[in-house]
Write a protein that holds these residues in place. Sequence first.
Motif, PDB file in Angstrom:
ATOM      1  N   CYS A 108      77.211  53.559 -85.094  1.00  0.00           N
ATOM      2  CA  CYS A 108      75.879  52.984 -84.927  1.00  0.00           C
ATOM      3  C   CYS A 108      75.896  51.510 -85.316  1.00  0.00           C
ATOM      4  N   CYS A 111      73.408  51.020 -88.608  1.00  0.00           N
ATOM      5  CA  CYS A 111      73.715  51.463 -89.975  1.00  0.00           C
ATOM      6  C   CYS A 111      75.197  51.739 -90.185  1.00  0.00           C
ATOM      7  N   CYS A 126      72.777  58.324 -83.485  1.00  0.00           N
ATOM      8  CA  CYS A 126      73.333  58.098 -84.815  1.00  0.00           C
ATOM      9  C   CYS A 126      73.257  59.390 -85.625  1.00  0.00           C
ATOM     10  N   CYS A 131      68.453  57.314 -89.902  1.00  0.00           N
ATOM     11  CA  CYS A 131      68.478  56.287 -88.854  1.00  0.00           C
ATOM     12  C   CYS A 131      68.153  56.909 -87.483  1.00  0.00           C
TER      13      CYS A 131
HETATM   14 ZN   LIG Z   1      72.386  54.496 -87.451  1.00  0.00          ZN
END
Ligand SMILES: [Zn+2]
Length: 273
Positions: A108, A111, A126, A131
Amino acid sequence: MNPTPDTWQLAAAHGWWFVQRGREILLGGDGGIPRGVCPLADLDALPVLQVGELDGLPCYAVDLPPAAPFGGFFGEPRKLLDSLPARGRGALARALEVLEWDRAHRFCGACGAPTVPRSGAIVRHCSNEACRREHFPRVSPVVIVAVERGDEILLGRSPHFPPGVYSVLAGFVDAGESAEDAAHREIFEETALSIRDLRYFASQPWPFPHSLMLGFQATYAGGDIVCAPGEIEDAAFFRVDRLPATFRFRQTLSSWLIRDFCRRHGHDFPDRG
Ligand SMILES: [Zn+2]
């Protein structure tokens, strides 16, 4: 429903096979895209993405690891541009772009957690519960502009072109910019010319790696050519009967633009085979 890569069984599939290894793709016996049963059935299960249909058969895309023990014939995908019909070129572009997206979105971007594919859709999400961002394939728009002045067309060459080869000018659309603004800006940045009467012509997916070419025609409005240092080695207006060498592929947007210009001025597009 599309297969989930980790549950996929290659041997059961029947369709078109877009198998990429590095920058090359697997070619069938006729030099085109392999069709029918999976040509990789002897290998252990590989991640496979279903990327639409072509002529009623599913299209499968596979990223073959360089070390995979497979001895088929591979070739540069852009060499297929002239031999595939338009719908085949579209399927090839989609397969290559989805494979590139799948390779580049394993984690991702927001994050850093691993992403996982979702069955039945071309999307990775993700794995971080806080997230859960979804990642879809994205295309990068490029404008390509044929600037005409009477029976002349503006062609240029960048330093990385083969010697003597010219093409119509092109450039990426910036974030927050319209395609029209990008066309005016690119021509001005690359040649210091201004243009008018910008007209949309056609578009073409360009999967190297994930562009969408937006073709325009325009009329010269003013200025003297000043080439952008480092970007444009030479640019000039060429008369329709005195065109320089151009890229040899015919089924590209740049060729379509030059051919259309030639046709309107009563000349055949020079076939450079
Ligand atoms: Zn993420």
